[in-house]
Design a protein around this motif. Structure first.
Motif, PDB file in Angstrom:
ATOM      1  N   LYS A 166       0.832  -1.212   0.000  1.00 16.79           N
ATOM      2  CA  LYS A 166       0.000   0.000   0.000  1.00 16.79           C
ATOM      3  C   LYS A 166       0.866   1.261   0.000  1.00 16.79           C
ATOM      4  O   LYS A 166       0.453   2.302  -0.512  1.00 16.79           O
ATOM      5  CB  LYS A 166      -0.935  -0.007   1.204  1.00 16.79           C
TER       6      LYS A 166
ATOM      7  N   ASP B  69       1.581   1.628  -3.636  1.00 16.62           N
ATOM      8  CA  ASP B  69       0.410   1.962  -4.445  1.00 16.62           C
ATOM      9  C   ASP B  69      -0.830   1.766  -3.575  1.00 16.62           C
ATOM     10  O   ASP B  69      -1.224   0.631  -3.300  1.00 16.62           O
ATOM     11  CB  ASP B  69       0.347   1.049  -5.675  1.00 16.62           C
TER      12      ASP B  69
ATOM     13  N   GLN C  91      -3.746   1.900  -4.260  1.00 12.22           N
ATOM     14  CA  GLN C  91      -4.820   1.188  -4.968  1.00 12.22           C
ATOM     15  C   GLN C  91      -4.508  -0.289  -5.195  1.00 12.22           C
ATOM     16  O   GLN C  91      -5.337  -1.013  -5.773  1.00 12.22           O
ATOM     17  CB  GLN C  91      -5.084   1.856  -6.320  1.00 12.22           C
TER      18      GLN C  91
END
Lengths: 394, 238
Positions: free
Chosen positions: A194, A197, A199
């Motif tokens: 996380k 990224d 997402q």
């Protein structure tokens, strides 16, 4: 020195430069040569495969494999990216060459890639341990690998699977399976993913379907239960799952005492019981095997029928994101039961299962499925479709 | 300066010699324990399977027990999934793999392989009659198809499965069938008298695998297999 000699020398040097700059790179088999962007056309959005490009060194074969995945109508592709291939030589050494080939070609074929991450480099484990041995003192190193991987392939990988089948001893460093320790590892990997990224979709490891309750393996339902009890729920976005049919037809009812396709429904029940029903399940391995000498194999025609029937059944599960058949192809013939999982043979010739799935994904609703009860040669009935006994015997 | 030269020479000498290897205690370990720990996946009859009484049975445990006997120990079997065999040996959970195991070149830096004790390759088989003439059945896409086509390009008839080919043999539609050597005993009940004719068309060698560093154990296993071959004990399952 005569000017003519200088001119000839100059032309020679220029020719060498041109060769080095233009021709040599084309001869490099690892230089990315990507085809035009493609899209998967399919009537079965959950359909996927598990490729095994880990040891496929030729770029042309990587491309051809992924083209055949797309043409089959599979939009999901699971692939294994061993940590010990990327960071083989030490903390500061990274080699992304092969991973780049696979990720970029998969993306160019329009596939949704699920990346399985595990396998410990020699430098991160004690001597004489298996590739699946990871001590908590090296969880941060694995987390760093996850971070680098996710950062590099952000936007190109649909989901990341953290480890493989930690409920069996040989996938947990040849130690007794330890859900609480895996929960810690998952937490580290999730947080690092996380960070790279926000997402990123992080999947908890698929568990080997087994009824075993020993130091060699833990029942997958029990293991998942303990994983939740260990507080792992906040550290995965979805659950990867392995579900095999062995000799049982796909519609056989699920039971805690049987290994069959619908056992995945029991995993789902564990998730719901722990208040985690909002997460999706990703089946990253499933299928039947038709090796004539394996006691858990079916006949070739049963294999085709069961696989098609299973895909149809899986489409009715609203909590399922992907249904990936094990396994698409291996680079070499192994002369073992591993050859009898293939959808495409080593020489790229398609098996009847591949052709049937392609027809199904093309929207051909009349793909013939017949139930054949005749057992295949060499099958025994004593194991009732469960994982075999795993113990010492004199 | 002279002192520095000596140090450099010493470093070069050490580098040339390499790091001293650990003593190979593999054979001693087995003999002191009195047990050869053998990893196998007993779900592949007739090579290895679990008998109704729970015993591990088949050609591989037979070979493993005979090898252990030659080493002066007894065999003990660890029955695990094929996927875990290599890890079990690398982690020291077992001493050897004897489990329909073909040498994998990519693993040769981690595993040492013995001489072959069994060839599971495709072989011409017949129950009765003269298989030197007439049609030969073979499973389409199986290991036997390509070598059979090369050997008898005008006599091949393809079948969906080996079992279909054996049924055709029984009905007299063909005079021979190409089967993997271990399959002959599996089909013997369907085709009484089924037997191999000659050697396999292609070799699929089964070997014993040990950790790469266990050289002395591998040497002892190879010597045991050589003795067994010389005595005819490895003429099994054909």
């Amino acid at each position: 020195m005569p000017r003519a000699v200088l001119a000839i020398a100059g032309v020679g040097v220029a020719w060498l430069l041109v060769w080095q700059l233009l021709v040599t790179p084309w001869r490099d088999p690892n230089r990315l040569r990507l085809p035009p962007q493609q899209q998967v056309s399919t009537a079965v959005p959950i359909l996927g495969v598990h490729t095994r490009l880990t040891d496929e060194v030729e770029q042309s074969k990587i491309r051809r494999t992924l083209e055949m995945v797309r043409r089959m109508g599979a939009q999901w592709d699971v692939e294994y990216f061993p940590w010990n291939y990327v960071q083989r030589h030490g903390v500061g050494e990274w080699d992304w060459t092969h991973a780049d080939l696979v990720v970029d070609h998969a993306q160019r074929q329009g596939l949704k890639l699920i990346a399985r991450l595990d396998s410990v480099p020699v430098w991160a484990r004690p001597r004489d341990t298996a590739y699946s041995y990871l001590d908590p003192s090296h969880y941060a190193d694995f987390g760093n690998f996850v971070y680098q991987f996710v950062r590099r392939y952000r936007g190109k990988v649909a989901a990341y699977v953290i480890w493989n089948e930690p409920n069996v001893s040989y996938e947990w460093g040849v130690r007794p399976p330890d859900p609480e320790a895996y929960a810690q590892l998952l937490k580290v990997a999730y947080q690092r993913a996380k960070q790279a990224d926000s997402q990123a979709v992080v999947l908890a490891a698929p568990l080997a379907p087994t009824l075993e309750k020993s130091n060699l393996a833990l029942d997958d339902l029990d293991y998942l239960d303990r994983l939740y009890d260990a507080g792992a729920a906040p550290y995965f976005d979805g659950l990867a799952a392995h579900t095999y049919g062995w000799r049982n037809p796909p519609d056989q009812a699920p039971s805690a005492g049987a290994v069959n396709l619908r056992r995945v429904e029991l995993l789902r029940q564990v998730m719901v019981r722990h208040g985690d029903g909002g997460k999706m399940v990703y089946v990253t391995e499933t299928g039947w095997n038709d090796y004539p000498r394996w006691i858990r194999a079916v006949s070739p025609s049963q294999r085709t029928d069961y696989t098609v029937e299973a895909v149809r059944l899986a489409q009715s599960w609203p909590w399922l994101a992907a249904f990936c058949i094990w396994e698409f192809r291996l680079p070499t013939v192994t002369h073992t039961y591993n050859d009898a999982w293939y959808l495409v043979r080593t020489d790229f010739s398609p098996t009847p299962v591949y052709l049937a799935l392609r027809r199904l994904a093309a929207g051909n609703a009349s793909v013939k499925v017949k139930r054949e009860e005749k057992p295949s040669v060499g099958q025994a009935s004593s194991l009732s479709g469960a994982e075999g006994p795993a113990n010492w015997a004199a | 300066m002279k002192h520095e030269s000596v140090i450099i020479a010493a470093i070069l000498l050490l580098a040339a010699c390499g790091v001293p290897a650990r003593p190979d205690l593999s054979l001693e370990r087995v003999q002191q324990a009195g047990v050869l720990r053998v990893a196998l996946d007993a779900s592949f009859p007739p090579l290895e399977s679990v008998a109704p009484d729970g015993r591990i049975q088949g050609i591989d445990p037979h070979v493993a027990s005979a090898v252990a006997g030659q080493l002066g120990v007894r065999a003990q079997f660890l029955n695990i999934s094929s996927d875990g065999l290599k890890a079990a040996v690398l982690a020291g959970q077992a001493d050897a793999i004897v489990s329909s195991f073909t040498p994998v070149r990519e693993w040769s830096h981690e595993l040492g392989y013995s001489r072959s004790y069994y060839d599971a390759g495709p072989v011409l088989s017949a129950a009765s009659g003269d298989a030197r003439q007439g049609l030969i059945g073979v499973e389409a896409g199986g290991d036997g198809e390509a070598p059979a086509r090369r050997r008898w390009p005008d006599r091949i008839r393809l079948y969906a499965t080996s079992q279909d080919a054996v049924e055709a043999l029984n009905h007299g539609a063909i005079t021979g069938v190409v089967l993997d050597v271990p399959d002959i005993s599996l089909f013997a009940a369907d085709a009484p008298g089924l037997h191999a004719i000659g050697r396999p068309l292609e070799s699929v060698p089964y070997v014993v695998a040990v950790r790469k560093a266990d050289r002395l154990l591998l040497q002892a296993i190879d010597a045991a297999l050589a003795d067994m071959k010389a005595s005819g004990e490895l003429e099994i399952g054909r």
